[in-house]
Design a protein around this motif. Structure first.
Motif, PDB file in Angstrom:
ATOM      1  N   GLN A  89     -11.995  -6.445  -1.042  1.00 10.33           N
ATOM      2  CA  GLN A  89     -10.951  -7.437  -0.924  1.00 10.33           C
ATOM      3  C   GLN A  89     -11.535  -8.816  -0.607  1.00 10.33           C
ATOM      4  O   GLN A  89     -11.114  -9.821  -1.172  1.00 10.33           O
TER       5      GLN A  89
ATOM      6  N   HIS B 289     -12.477  -2.925   2.344  1.00 10.97           N
ATOM      7  CA  HIS B 289     -12.358  -4.208   3.022  1.00 10.97           C
ATOM      8  C   HIS B 289     -13.256  -5.252   2.362  1.00 10.97           C
ATOM      9  O   HIS B 289     -12.852  -6.394   2.132  1.00 10.97           O
TER      10      HIS B 289
ATOM     11  N   ASP C  67       0.858  -1.187   0.000  1.00 13.52           N
ATOM     12  CA  ASP C  67       0.000   0.000   0.000  1.00 13.52           C
ATOM     13  C   ASP C  67       0.890   1.230   0.000  1.00 13.52           C
ATOM     14  O   ASP C  67       1.980   1.217   0.566  1.00 13.52           O
TER      15      ASP C  67
ATOM     16  N   ARG D 212      -5.005   1.283   5.862  1.00  9.80           N
ATOM     17  CA  ARG D 212      -4.902  -0.167   6.076  1.00  9.80           C
ATOM     18  C   ARG D 212      -4.937  -0.417   7.590  1.00  9.80           C
ATOM     19  O   ARG D 212      -3.894  -0.568   8.218  1.00  9.80           O
TER      20      ARG D 212
ATOM     21  N   GLN E 150     -13.692   2.808   4.156  1.00  8.39           N
ATOM     22  CA  GLN E 150     -12.847   1.731   4.680  1.00  8.39           C
ATOM     23  C   GLN E 150     -13.554   0.388   4.564  1.00  8.39           C
ATOM     24  O   GLN E 150     -12.949  -0.627   4.217  1.00  8.39           O
TER      25      GLN E 150
ATOM     26  N   VAL F  85       2.615   0.349   5.186  1.00  2.31           N
ATOM     27  CA  VAL F  85       2.199   1.308   4.157  1.00  2.31           C
ATOM     28  C   VAL F  85       3.384   2.206   3.810  1.00  2.31           C
ATOM     29  O   VAL F  85       4.022   2.789   4.690  1.00  2.31           O
TER      30      VAL F  85
ATOM     31  N   GLU G 190      -2.450  -2.479   9.986  1.00  2.22           N
ATOM     32  CA  GLU G 190      -1.201  -2.812   9.292  1.00  2.22           C
ATOM     33  C   GLU G 190      -0.513  -1.561   8.748  1.00  2.22           C
ATOM     34  O   GLU G 190       0.111  -1.591   7.682  1.00  2.22           O
TER      35      GLU G 190
ATOM     36  N   ARG H 250      -5.767 -10.062  -1.468  1.00  2.42           N
ATOM     37  CA  ARG H 250      -5.401  -8.739  -1.006  1.00  2.42           C
ATOM     38  C   ARG H 250      -5.302  -7.785  -2.198  1.00  2.42           C
ATOM     39  O   ARG H 250      -4.644  -8.088  -3.184  1.00  2.42           O
TER      40      ARG H 250
ATOM     41  N   ARG I 241      -3.688  -0.851  -1.971  1.00  2.00           N
ATOM     42  CA  ARG I 241      -4.393   0.429  -1.875  1.00  2.00           C
ATOM     43  C   ARG I 241      -3.408   1.582  -2.019  1.00  2.00           C
ATOM     44  O   ARG I 241      -2.347   1.569  -1.389  1.00  2.00           O
TER      45      ARG I 241
END
Length: 770
Positions: free
Chosen positions: A184, A181, A48, A211, A177, A218, A214, A190, A193
DNA sequence: GACCTGCTGCGGCATG
């Protein structure tokens, strides 16, 4: 790949040859730094990426040049999905991308409510190329075209989100968001983004938004705008007081300072393109009118154009066109606007940005100023204007502290240090969760409660990704217990039902919701209350003001007390309240960050003279400092003002509102007034108040949240339901949701504890000053 | 006394 062409970067050489050719023909001589840096990560990896830079600095190309190269390298038909907060931006981007993509023989699909159904049908026949779409239209795809969408997502190479910062912290952001999600999940793999954003105070928070859970992986590509010289000038104006005896209650005397400000604006802005931000639609109309009169009087063609959200699309496009056509030698144009011109709509470069009164936030001031000084060698110019009332004995504390002026200077100082408000994404967002659960049941033709929780809130990591941590969904802050309570509330209202196998399906009310197009937007239409006094309509007031019976409000230039709130009629009955000047602090509107209030305090406490103030602004600042010192506000936090008391917390609005509600829980009439809390004493005295304030330092935030949720004061505030489907929540969930989103209880508690610690030393009176 | 954003599917009818 060899880098043998002089003057070319190795990154450029990695773009598809057809894209390189297009850029040569367009006369590009080099890539911008962010474009250069984005090519590797987007081309080679499924990382990402966030690309942060000022408006119209080539962020879109930074994402699309490598993303399109990926598409061209694939033998199968592939798709890029670009999500935008504005239809106008989709139309802009379509114009820019379509010429390039035509050369590449890739279709570009603009997709929003104004696009014809026939174009949309053609897309579904063979979904590939570039899809430019709004979150709302994407939501509609999930509801109505689940199967076809799964096919399109299976081919999707990358998801691009434009103006990421405009989404963070709102219902619409949470919806986005959730859509990322769910996309995906539907694709079954995955999907990388890419977020395009203005530079934000803390980019790691933006990464966490892009993300959740996570953020560390990024990739951040940040291009801080530097180099351009910045020139700032702030001018102060004093509005003379009209003598009290000369004014009848219904007189609506025009203030004179806007005329003075407009005269100065006309002198310095005519002949060039500029933006003027006066903070409200009403003021936009006022200044546009004043400036047009100047053009008439001077016998020149009009150069001043309004732009705000209540104006029709056509009027707004006239203004945008007037600004853009300057590039081709047409007459100069200045837009008087609200934050409609803050986002990336293409209007070309402007010479100067004028800010009248304080800006809503430092971030917004920076965004606005980013429109100026964009040509090489030209400085960015900020012209600030602040008007304040001349002081007399009836002046309130806000006037005497000169808070409008102090706030604008504090904002400029913070902007110069590079600080701006970090995004604040906290909150349960239960209203949006209701939408997403319903949408999921429609997409899948029914869903088990456990599945819905795992997808939207928190689920086990799939086998093979065993790093121990669960997958964080978009509603990760919602516990299983709250989710269960939410489902029960929705069941009771027939929004959801359960079939014998346990599958959740839309209930009768839920069917009605999802079968209307109004379902797709996560945010509510603006609602307004009628404000009435003895059968007379005074006007309307936006619902998003926390109102309770007995509260004093300022409206139509006078002070009123709320007598009744009638939810069915959407009406508020008020009675006239006698008393002196309205005890109200005046901000730039919106919610203010604690750091801004601290900066204001430092300015008032200090002696520094910013070089960009004119003589009148310097004099106004000196008056504010004089008041600050006379009240001894370096040490005192409790100040008497007639029958009321100001608690100077210097906290942010979230904390002040929490403190006000906690005090209301102990029987005080307390309201957030910007820098702190205003409390009416009634029959009790200031010492009793000081004691109550200090005792609030003991509770834990958890205790306080539940106490607050139970307290009748919160129930008395009849408009806790501010988000679109809040009306479906039971009172307990509604209070939880409100607290999570709008109140900072911990900051309020900490302040109370510090106040107690300070008082135990020296201030036996609780710091009372008069 | 902030500000801003967004919206489908389908039936019925006319036209080419």
């Amino acid at each position: 790949m060899p880098d043998d062409a002089p003057g070319e970067s190795s990154a450029f050489a990695r773009l598809d040859p057809r894209i390189q050719q297009f850029l040569w023909r367009e006369g590009w001589t080099e890539l911008r730094a962010a474009q250069e840096r984005a090519i590797g990560p987007i081309l080679d990896t499924d990382h990402d990426v966030i690309i942060a830079a000022a408006t119209a600095s080539g962020k879109t190309e930074a994402a699309f040049l490598p993303a399109l190269t990926r598409l061209l390298h694939s033998r199968e038909p592939r798709l890029i999905i670009y999500l935008s907060p504005l239809k106008a931006l989709i139309n802009d981007q379509f114009g820019r991308l379509d010429r390039l993509c035509e050369q590449l023989e890739l279709p570009v699909w603009p997709w929003h409510g104004d696009i014809s159904a026939s174009v949309k049908q053609r897309f579904w026949r063979n979904p590939h190329g570039v899809l430019l779409i709004t979150p709302e239209s994407m939501e509609a795809m999930f509801c109505n075209r689940g199967g076809a969408l799964a096919g399109a997502l299976a081919r999707t190479e990358i998801l691009v989100v434009d103006e990421l910062h405009a989404f963070i912290g709102s219902e619409r952001g949470r919806q986005l968001q959730s859509l990322l999600h769910r996309a995906q999940a539907l694709a079954g793999r995955r999907l990388p983004r890419v977020g395009l954003s203005a530079t934000l105070g803390d980019m790691t928070l933006a990464a966490e938004f892009l993300r959740p859970g996570e953020a560390v992986q990024v990739e951040l590509i940040e291009e801080r705008s530097h180099g351009a010289e910045l020139r700032v000038l702030v001018k102060g104006y004093l509005e003379p007081k009209v003598s009290a005896t000369a004014v009848g209650p219904d007189d609506d005397d025009e203030p004179i300072t806007p005329g003075q400000i407009a005269a100065h604006l006309f002198g310095v802005l005519r002949g060039s393109n500029n933006l003027v931000f006066p903070n409200s639609r009403r003021e936009v109309e006022r200044y546009t009118h004043l400036l047009r009169e100047h053009c008439q009087a001077a016998g020149i063609a009009n150069e001043f154009w309004p732009h705000h959200g209540s104006l029709s699309r056509e009027v707004r496009e006239d203004t945008e066109f007037a600004l853009k056509r300057r590039e081709s030698g047409a007459p100069a144009a200045t837009a008087i606007c609200t934050n409609t011109l803050e986002l990336g709509i293409d209007i070309g470069a402007v010479k100067c940005v004028a800010q009248i009164g304080p800006a809503p936030t430092v971030a917004s001031l920076r965004q606005r100023l980013g429109r100026s000084g964009r040509r090489a060698g030209e400085p960015a110019i900020l012209r600030g204007y602040v008007n304040e009332e001349a002081l007399d004995q009836r002046s309130g504390l806000a006037s005497r502290l000169r808070l409008r002026t102090v706030r604008l200077i504090a904002q400029i100082e913070l902007m110069l240090t590079g600080w701006c408000e970090p995004p604040a994404p906290r909150g349960l967002f239960l209203s949006t969760l209701i939408q997403q659960v319903l949408s999921l049941t429609v997409e899948r033709g029914g869903v088990l409660a456990g599945e819905a929780y795992a997808l939207l809130c928190r689920g086990e990591r799939p086998a093979g990704r065993a790093d121990g941590k669960p997958v964080e969904g978009p509603f990760g802050a919602v516990s299983p217990a709250v989710f269960a309570k939410l489902l029960r509330a929705l069941g009771a209202r027939e929004v959801l039902m359960q079939d014998p196998s346990g599958l959740l399906l839309p209930g009768r009310a839920g069917e009605r919701m999802v079968n209307h197009y109004s379902f797709y937007a996560a945010f509510a239409d603006q609602e307004e209350f009628r404000v009435e006094n003895a059968g007379r309509l005074l006007g309307t007031l936006p619902v998003d003001n926390l109102l309770r019976v007995d509260q004093r409000i300022l409206f139509a230039g006078r002070t009123w007390r709320v007598i009744a709130i009638e939810m069915e009629r959407k009406a508020i009955e008020v009675s006239a309240e006698k008393g002196g000047a309205p005890p109200r602090f005046d901000g730039g509107g919106g919610r203010s960050h604690r750091r801004v209030h601290q900066q204001m305090r430092e300015l008032l406490a200090g002696n520094a003279q910013p070089a960009y103030l004119d003589a009148d602004a310097r004099a106004i600042l000196a008056e504010g400092r004089d008041t600050y010192r006379r009240l001894d506000l370096d040490r005192q936090w409790l100040v008497r003002d007639g029958s009321a008391v100001h608690l100077f917390t210097w906290l942010g609005d979230d904390a002040n509102e929490a403190l006000a509600l906690l005090l209301a829980g102990r029987g005080w009439h307390a309201d957030n007034d910007g820098l702190g809390v205003l409390v009416e004493l009634g029959a009790r005295d200031a010492d009793a108040l000081a004691k109550d304030v200090m005792s609030l330092g003991d509770a834990t935030a958890g205790d306080m949240a539940s106490a607050l949720a139970q307290s009748k004061n919160l129930a008395q505030s009849k408009n806790l339901a501010r988000e679109k489907w809040d009306g479906l929540l039971d009172p307990e969930l509604l209070a939880d949701n409100f607290v999570s989103r709008f109140l900072d209880l911990e900051a309020a508690r900490q302040w109370a504890a510090e106040a107690r610690a300070a008082a135990s030393g020296s201030v036996s009176s609780g710091g009372v000053v008069q």
